[in-house]
Design a protein around this motif. Structure first.
Motif, mmCIF file in Angstrom:
data_model
loop_
_atom_site.group_PDB
_atom_site.id
_atom_site.type_symbol
_atom_site.label_atom_id
_atom_site.label_comp_id
_atom_site.label_asym_id
_atom_site.label_seq_id
_atom_site.Cartn_x
_atom_site.Cartn_y
_atom_site.Cartn_z
ATOM 1 N N PHE A 295 0.532 -1.147 0.181
ATOM 2 C CA PHE A 295 -0.476 -0.233 -0.153
ATOM 3 C C PHE A 295 0.839 1.521 -0.112
ATOM 4 C CE2 PHE A 295 -2.323 -3.438 1.026
ATOM 5 C CZ PHE A 295 -3.293 -3.359 0.941
ATOM 6 N N ALA B 159 0.171 3.722 -1.841
ATOM 7 C CA ALA B 159 -1.164 5.473 -1.829
ATOM 8 C C ALA B 159 -1.184 6.062 -1.222
ATOM 9 C CB ALA B 159 -1.967 5.243 -1.679
ATOM 10 N N LYS C 51 2.614 2.226 13.674
ATOM 11 C CA LYS C 51 1.583 2.164 12.853
ATOM 12 C C LYS C 51 1.616 0.740 12.849
ATOM 13 C CE LYS C 51 1.661 6.081 10.220
ATOM 14 N NZ LYS C 51 1.801 6.578 9.279
HETATM 15 O O1 C5P Z 1 -2.296 6.318 8.772
HETATM 16 P P1 C5P Z 1 -1.241 6.238 7.682
HETATM 17 O O2 C5P Z 1 -1.800 7.364 6.343
HETATM 18 O O3 C5P Z 1 0.038 7.409 8.065
HETATM 19 O O4 C5P Z 1 -0.420 5.148 7.233
HETATM 20 C C1 C5P Z 1 0.081 5.383 6.271
HETATM 21 C C2 C5P Z 1 -0.179 3.304 5.267
HETATM 22 O O5 C5P Z 1 -1.562 3.339 5.011
HETATM 23 C C3 C5P Z 1 -0.108 3.674 3.720
HETATM 24 O O6 C5P Z 1 0.474 2.025 3.397
HETATM 25 C C4 C5P Z 1 -1.420 3.922 3.165
HETATM 26 O O7 C5P Z 1 -1.311 3.428 1.155
HETATM 27 C C5 C5P Z 1 -2.324 3.058 3.736
HETATM 28 N N1 C5P Z 1 -3.473 3.722 3.916
HETATM 29 C C6 C5P Z 1 -4.506 3.107 3.539
HETATM 30 N N2 C5P Z 1 -5.688 3.691 3.555
HETATM 31 C C7 C5P Z 1 -6.002 4.643 3.965
HETATM 32 C C8 C5P Z 1 -4.594 5.487 5.071
HETATM 33 C C9 C5P Z 1 -3.770 5.284 4.716
HETATM 34 O O8 C5P Z 1 -4.181 2.169 3.509
HETATM 35 N N3 C5P Z 1 -6.694 5.591 4.336
#
Ligand code: C5P
Length: 400
Positions: free
Chosen positions: A270, A272, A337
């Motif tokens: 992930f 994005a 995290k």
């Molecule tokens: O919580 P934060 O945005 O810092 O976490 C980052 C990670 O979580 C990244 O790998 C991002 O792609 C994923 N993410 C997600 N869906 C969201 C928010 C973040 O998959 N709504």
């Protein structure tokens, strides 16, 4: 399958060139894009028109064709492919390659290319068996050039023995084997990339500055190791890589649906930059200026796709990787995290302005796994991606 693979097909001068027309069809049917190059000798056996009609592409013929240089230089042409196939490869072309000669377009491309090359030799049996040709074959093999054929059989010249060009389907099989050989062959991997756009009304949206560069580089690196990549991308400014299944989305909700629809996969990465919130009641008409002042926007929380997939009871990929961009206490925040999201690894980086990483070409990451934190030296984003892809390949193979 050869979906998305770009093949530069050099057709040398030999009667077997007629089989190359069928080869173009077979490669195209499997999803490859064929860019044909026809040598002067090749033109004696097949016409440029048939070649370009079958390939659905311009046929390149002359080193000094200025139009070609203006559109695409010969160096660029030699590197624009994932694989260079030479079929038929004549004794003359093999000799030129072994000597490093570059007197015409085909030999120049073969000298300039940095992509793998496979030859399908075709020539009279005596020419094939001649010590000079066998020396050249050994030299080329030592240079890392791949071979398919030649086959044994009766030849157009009436003789019998090795020298017949391999059949088109055998060349296709060698091409497929070449692409399937990576350590991630047979593995399906989702990569999310880019920003999301959260609409306010039909013409306005909330976004972030993610370019999609890291996700794109990762998808390319995973593809290069043989993975089938499902690339779920928001509206990124960097073009999606070739050779992956691109699923374009706009919003976080669409991204989540696309990810869920792509499961099951062996791994999910992930990368994005998903918007945390969306506008709760996006208007389906353009909001107008009113005398009553500005519209009040209400927000709703977007689903956390990484956390959702990490916590799936059924169909969780065996490896789930998240990213964390931090500005301070990188390891502590990223370690927390990893646990909060329930993923296996977090790739963390320090994006504080002093590092120059944000928007730059280099990255310095820390890989957080259940075994702790591993600092990687600063390197290009492409090298970071290759290193992550290699680690993913190792983890999936340890996994069985
Ligand atoms: O919580 P934060 O945005 O810092 O976490 C980052 C990670 O979580 C990244 O790998 C991002 O792609 C994923 N993410 C997600 N869906 C969201 C928010 C973040 O998959 N709504």
């Amino acid at each position: 399958m050869l979906r998305g693979k770009r093949i530069l097909l050099i057709i040398g001068g030999g009667i077997a060139a007629y089989k190359s027309l069928d080869l173009i069809r077979r490669l195209s049917e499997r999803g490859a894009t064929v860019t044909p190059v026809l040598t002067r000798g090749g033109e004696q056996f097949v016409t440029p028109l048939s070649v370009s009609a079958l390939a659905g592409s311009k046929v390149y013929r002359d080193l000094f064709d200025l139009t070609d240089e203006a559109e695409m230089g010969h160096i660029q042409l030699s590197r624009s492919a994932d694989l260079v196939l030479v079929a038929p490869a004549t004794a003359d072309l093999m000799a030129k390659m072994a000597q490093g000669l570059a007197g015409d377009l085909a030999s120049t491309l073969l000298l300039a290319t940095d992509t793998p090359v496979i030859l399908a030799p075709a020539m009279n049996v005596r020419m094939w068996e001649h010590p000079a040709t066998q020396r050249n074959r050994a030299t080329l093999a030592a240079d890392g050039i791949g071979f398919v054929g030649p086959d044994d059989g009766s030849m157009a010249c009436g003789e019998f023995g090795p020298g017949r060009m391999a059949e088109p389907m055998a060349i296709v099989a060698a091409t497929e084997a070449h692409f399937a050989a990576g350590p991630l062959a047979g593995k399906r991997i989702i990569v999310t990339s880019g920003p999301t756009h959260e609409p306010i009304d039909p013409v306005r949206y909330i976004a972030n500055r993610s370019s999609g560069a890291q996700g794109t580089a990762l998808a390319s690196a995973l593809r290069d190791l043989g993975a089938e990549v499902i690339f779920v991308t928001g509206p990124a400014s960097v073009a999606a890589p070739d050779g992956v299944t691109v699923v374009p989305v706009e919003t976080a909700l669409q991204m989540k649906d696309a990810v869920m629809a792509a499961l099951p996969t062996d791994a999910a990465v992930f990368a994005a930059a998903v918007a945390d919130w969306r506008v709760a009641s996006a208007s389906d008409r353009k909001l107008k200026k009113t005398r009553d002042g500005m519209p009040a926007l209400e927000f709703a929380e977007n689903p956390d796709i990484l956390a959702t997939v990490s916590r799936l009871d059924n169909g969780r990929p065996s490896l789930v990787v998240g990213f964390a961009a931090e500005t301070d206490d990188v390891v502590a925040h990223a370690t927390a995290k990893r646990l909060r999201k329930g993923c296996d690894w977090i790739v963390a980086n320090d994006v504080s302005p002093a590092t120059g990483i944000m928007g730059g070409t280099e990255n310095a990451v820390t890989l957080i796994t259940e075994n702790g934190a591993e600092d990687w030296p600063r390197m290009s984003k492409a090298d970071v991606s290759e290193k992550i892809a290699a680690r993913i390949a190792k983890a999936l193979s340890d996994d069985g």
